[in-house]
Design a protein around this motif. Structure first.
Motif, PDB file in Angstrom:
ATOM      1  N   GLY A 143     -83.418  39.715-138.115  1.00 46.93           N
ATOM      2  CA  GLY A 143     -82.773  41.009-137.934  1.00 46.93           C
ATOM      3  C   GLY A 143     -83.266  42.042-138.919  1.00 46.93           C
ATOM      4  O   GLY A 143     -84.338  41.906-139.517  1.00 46.93           O
ATOM      5  N   LEU A 144     -82.473  43.072-139.112  1.00 41.69           N
ATOM      6  CA  LEU A 144     -82.861  44.160-140.007  1.00 41.69           C
ATOM      7  C   LEU A 144     -82.727  43.736-141.463  1.00 41.69           C
ATOM      8  O   LEU A 144     -81.881  42.906-141.801  1.00 41.69           O
TER       9      LEU A 144
ATOM     10  N   TRP B 213     -81.073  44.165-144.319  1.00 45.32           N
ATOM     11  CA  TRP B 213     -79.859  44.863-144.730  1.00 45.32           C
ATOM     12  C   TRP B 213     -79.921  45.356-146.168  1.00 45.32           C
ATOM     13  O   TRP B 213     -79.355  46.405-146.498  1.00 45.32           O
TER      14      TRP B 213
ATOM     15  N   ALA C 174     -81.167  46.921-128.759  1.00 42.46           N
ATOM     16  CA  ALA C 174     -80.131  46.497-129.711  1.00 42.46           C
ATOM     17  C   ALA C 174     -80.544  46.802-131.147  1.00 42.46           C
ATOM     18  O   ALA C 174     -79.711  47.194-131.978  1.00 42.46           O
ATOM     19  N   ASP C 175     -81.848  46.616-131.470  1.00 44.97           N
ATOM     20  CA  ASP C 175     -82.343  46.946-132.814  1.00 44.97           C
ATOM     21  C   ASP C 175     -82.121  48.429-133.116  1.00 44.97           C
ATOM     22  O   ASP C 175     -81.688  48.802-134.213  1.00 44.97           O
TER      23      ASP C 175
ATOM     24  N   THR D   3     -79.989  50.448-131.702  1.00 46.36           N
ATOM     25  CA  THR D   3     -78.550  50.717-131.813  1.00 46.36           C
ATOM     26  C   THR D   3     -78.037  50.364-133.209  1.00 46.36           C
ATOM     27  O   THR D   3     -77.249  51.107-133.811  1.00 46.36           O
ATOM     28  N   ARG D   4     -78.493  49.228-133.757  1.00 45.24           N
ATOM     29  CA  ARG D   4     -78.062  48.836-135.105  1.00 45.24           C
ATOM     30  C   ARG D   4     -78.543  49.828-136.154  1.00 45.24           C
ATOM     31  O   ARG D   4     -77.827  50.142-137.111  1.00 45.24           O
TER      32      ARG D   4
ATOM     33  N   GLU E 139     -79.082  53.011-135.626  1.00 42.49           N
ATOM     34  CA  GLU E 139     -78.246  54.206-135.464  1.00 42.49           C
ATOM     35  C   GLU E 139     -76.881  54.011-136.112  1.00 42.49           C
ATOM     36  O   GLU E 139     -76.354  54.930-136.757  1.00 42.49           O
ATOM     37  N   GLU E 140     -76.312  52.811-135.966  1.00 43.49           N
ATOM     38  CA  GLU E 140     -75.011  52.529-136.590  1.00 43.49           C
ATOM     39  C   GLU E 140     -75.115  52.541-138.112  1.00 43.49           C
ATOM     40  O   GLU E 140     -74.233  53.073-138.807  1.00 43.49           O
ATOM     41  N   LEU E 141     -76.205  51.962-138.635  1.00 40.94           N
ATOM     42  CA  LEU E 141     -76.405  51.964-140.088  1.00 40.94           C
ATOM     43  C   LEU E 141     -76.511  53.383-140.622  1.00 40.94           C
ATOM     44  O   LEU E 141     -75.938  53.715-141.661  1.00 40.94           O
TER      45      LEU E 141
ATOM     46  N   ASP F 246     -73.100  54.904-140.658  1.00 45.81           N
ATOM     47  CA  ASP F 246     -72.207  54.343-141.673  1.00 45.81           C
ATOM     48  C   ASP F 246     -72.633  54.705-143.088  1.00 45.81           C
ATOM     49  O   ASP F 246     -71.800  54.981-143.955  1.00 45.81           O
TER      50      ASP F 246
END
Length: 292
Positions: free
Chosen positions: A40-41, A43, A65-66, A68-69, A71-73, A76
């Protein structure tokens, strides 16, 4: 670690020799490999206080999905805690996903030529001196731009001239006895869809350094060009800063001309490019002109 030293995070599959070579090309900087749990990313790069100023994120594939994650990061963490991200992609990454990332990343770099371009691009992002050749050296070095595309020839020739090189252009690549003398740098828009282009590149590279411009560059094409004697490779379209960086590196490999008695001499002949299309290899043995 000195807190004043900008830290570059690198995330990618380092078991892939090509990706590892990109990471090695960044050795002039303080580079920190970042783990990617479960593929994954990374973090850690996005944690408050991580100290990662620039994140080089290599992706062979990039799923919705990558994105989207990411964009969410970004939502946040907020812009203040967001590192500048360079997305380094293979030709298998779909344009739709890259386009969604446009607001999240500083730039997108094709993996095929990333080892050529990223060190200089990062230096510019950090506002370090790029270490270009001085203009007196450039002025003593002829450059021939070769392409069947008149507009591309004109733009590249003007860019080289503006940087201080003695630039000329031609619609056809001369090889063998018709090629210019060994101090000439060649910028060739390689017709990779034509047969036997590697043979022409090999013959021209025996007389001096060649910068191969490759449309739709991928790993295989870069390897072919390097094996045929190219001193450097860039994807087309390319950034003009990258063009001049490559010419400067090639110019440093060419021996300075032997001093001659002063005498009157006739005068010599006298746009960031579009965003790259989405797509190092082991360099071949030195050509004869490089010896010594």
């Amino acid at each position: 670690m000195d807190a004043s030293t900008p830290t570059i995070g690198f995330a990618g599959d380092l078991s892939d020799p090509w990706v590892a070579a990109i990471a090695r090309a960044l050795s002039p900087f303080d580079v920190v490999p970042l783990p990617e749990p479960g593929g994954g990313l990374p973090w850690r790069a996005f944690e408050p206080g991580a100290g990662i100023e620039i994140l080089v994120l290599h992706r062979s594939r990039l799923s919705p999905a990558d994105v989207t994650r990411l964009e969410e990061l970004r939502r946040d963490r907020g812009p203040a805690a967001w590192p500048r991200v360079i997305l380094c992609v293979s030709p298998y990454v779909r344009y739709a996903e890259v386009e969604r990332c446009a607001a999240l990343v500083e730039m997108v770099a094709p993996e095929a030529t990333a080892a050529e371009t990223l060190p200089h691009q990062i230096a510019r992002m950090l506002e370090h001196a790029p270490g270009h050749a001085d203009r007196s050296r450039r002025g003593a070095t002829p450059v021939e731009v070769v392409s069947t595309d008149h507009e591309l020839r004109r733009v590249l020739c003007e860019a080289a001239s503006h940087a201080g090189y003695r630039a000329s252009d031609s619609h056809a690549l001369a090889v063998g006895p018709d090629a210019p003398a060994g101090r000439t740098l060649t910028v060739w828009d390689v017709p990779v869809l034509e047969p036997r282009w590697e043979e022409r590149l090999e013959r021209r590279s025996k007389t001096g350094p060649v910068l191969a411009l490759l449309g739709f560059a991928d790993r295989a094409t870069v390897i072919q060009a390097r094996d045929a004697g190219a001193s450097a490779c860039l994807d087309l379209p390319c950034a003009l800063d990258d063009l001049i960086d490559a010419l400067d590196r090639m110019a440093r490999t060419v021996a300075r001309p032997r001093a001659e008695p002063a005498h009157p001499a006739p005068a010599g002949p006298i746009v960031r490019a579009p965003r790259p299309r989405l797509r190092v290899a082991t360099a071949p043995a030195a050509a004869p002109w490089q010896a010594g």
